[in-house]
Design an enzyme around this catalytic site. Sequence first.
Site, PDB file in Angstrom:
ATOM      1  N   CYS A  14       0.975  -1.138  -0.152  1.00  0.00           N
ATOM      2  CA  CYS A  14      -0.304  -0.098   0.098  1.00  0.00           C
ATOM      3  C   CYS A  14       0.767   1.116   0.661  1.00  0.00           C
ATOM      4  O   CYS A  14      -0.062   2.301  -0.589  1.00  0.00           O
ATOM      5  CB  CYS A  14      -1.393   0.365   1.183  1.00  0.00           C
ATOM      6  SG  CYS A  14      -0.048  -0.305   3.331  1.00  0.00           S
ATOM      7  N   GLY A  27     -13.886   0.974  15.056  1.00  0.00           N
ATOM      8  CA  GLY A  27     -13.157   2.868  14.264  1.00  0.00           C
ATOM      9  C   GLY A  27     -11.999   1.197  14.100  1.00  0.00           C
ATOM     10  O   GLY A  27     -11.109   0.834  14.425  1.00  0.00           O
ATOM     11  N   GLY A  53     -16.005   0.168  20.885  1.00  0.00           N
ATOM     12  CA  GLY A  53     -15.710   0.800  19.664  1.00  0.00           C
ATOM     13  C   GLY A  53     -14.828  -0.197  18.890  1.00  0.00           C
ATOM     14  O   GLY A  53     -14.856  -1.056  18.426  1.00  0.00           O
ATOM     15  N   GLU A  99       9.811  -1.862  10.605  1.00  0.00           N
ATOM     16  CA  GLU A  99       8.377  -2.198  10.776  1.00  0.00           C
ATOM     17  C   GLU A  99       9.018  -3.343   9.880  1.00  0.00           C
ATOM     18  O   GLU A  99       9.837  -4.403   9.204  1.00  0.00           O
ATOM     19  CB  GLU A  99       6.781  -1.872   9.954  1.00  0.00           C
ATOM     20  CG  GLU A  99       7.861  -1.312   8.668  1.00  0.00           C
ATOM     21  CD  GLU A  99       7.187  -2.664   7.370  1.00  0.00           C
ATOM     22  OE1 GLU A  99       6.136  -3.920   7.950  1.00  0.00           O
ATOM     23  OE2 GLU A  99       6.511  -1.789   5.872  1.00  0.00           O
ATOM     24  N   SER A 124      10.496   2.337   5.498  1.00  0.00           N
ATOM     25  CA  SER A 124       8.897   1.929   5.882  1.00  0.00           C
ATOM     26  C   SER A 124       8.331   3.858   6.418  1.00  0.00           C
ATOM     27  O   SER A 124       8.827   4.106   7.028  1.00  0.00           O
ATOM     28  CB  SER A 124       9.387   0.520   6.882  1.00  0.00           C
ATOM     29  OG  SER A 124       9.343  -0.539   6.303  1.00  0.00           O
TER      30      SER A 124
END
Length: 473
Positions: A85, A227, A225, A150, A145
Amino acid sequence: MHRFTHNFCLCQIGKLPVTRLPVQPTTLDRPARVGDVPDVLCVGVSYRTAPVEFRERLSALESDWVAQLGPACPSITEWALVTTCNRWELYAATTHSVEEALGEVQAALQAALDAPAGEYAPRLFRYTGRDAARHLCQVAAGLDSLILGEAQIQGQIGSAYTTGVAQGTVGPVLSLLMRTAIRAGRRARHETPIGTRAVTMSSVALAAAEAYAGSLADRRIVVVGAGEMARLALKVLHSRQARQVTVVNRTVARAQALLADPGWQALALDQLPTAVAQADIVFCATRAPGFVISPELLTHLSDAATCVKVLVDLALPRDVDPAIRHLPGMILIDLDDLQEQLDQGLAARRRSVPAVESLIDAVLDEWEQAMRDLSIRPLVVELRLKAEQIRRQEMARTLRFLGDVDDSTRTQLDHLTRALVNKLLHEPTMHIKALAHAGPAEAGQVDEQAATIRALFGLETEPHVPHDATPAL
């Protein structure tokens, strides 16, 4: 066996595994020759050079376009695509001018995107030779990254390598490059602190909760939540094998969609007091305009409620009333607390960058020597194949002369002739391999010596490769 495949089967660098490639009839069929020192290049974009809209356009290119890149770019012999991505990077190998190969790749991109060069060219970065190898090693180590260090990108490079092998577009040059990068990434994480310390808000939050409550696998955990922050926290909880997780949300269906384990459950928001009463750890990540958890909610808990609770507030505006800090047995961790730990983790990773760069330099030195080895490998293969052809011909003639020969005698003769060939070719093989260590000033001598060896042994420019021939190196 196809010549390219055969040569590649013989390519073993250090402890890296040998991979047999299903090569299709593409530009990979071109024979390599001594003096054709392969080079590598990289063309791509990342989050540093292009917005997400442009990266999406590149990602939308059909995989067939990448697989069939050869006809559009006759100068390149191998290619592989690393795409995530945050980046889209095409790696290629060539024995031609790298400028020529870069031009062909950019022209193919322009045709695929159906866009003028002025629109996309400024967004592209281009690396060649050692710079291209360094970039891929830095990517594999997490130095390039969005989140420093990562580890996911290392697996994505591995997937790109596997895909290239399956499509027949990765040969000995890119195989060496990509395995070298994967090895650099693995060493960076094992030998330096680049992958230690949590550096994302969700992972820092879970690490902080674990520091107070112990292993998450055995704790009763509530996530309030549904989200993005809640999703990331649940992803980390699943990776930590948390078994008792309850997701509380205003819309139960959204909470149910986030359940990653059969033992997890989803509850409506009106059941929050009960869920909190039974929890050891509570993560709050809603978008509510006011406090979701107040001192009143906690002070009215039943006697059966857990005495000590860790509440982690990931929301902005805050979900948990800060007055809860003053209640007995309540441990509140908010964004300010987490940011401090996040900064410490990032600082520790940044301090390890010079050590990772030094490690990459050492790996690249080994890679350059291995690349020189690749440039002389065709001559070794030709010599061995010629000897194997002669050995088989003479074996067949001898067996015809001897007549009826039992299997044991046949096996002994085969062993004897193979041993003789290996002994006779040992010194010439070592001499040919030594050519790979010659410096640039000796390049002319390398060509002359290679020509002399071909003349002495009667080697052809393109030797016939028997289907089942497997000469030893």
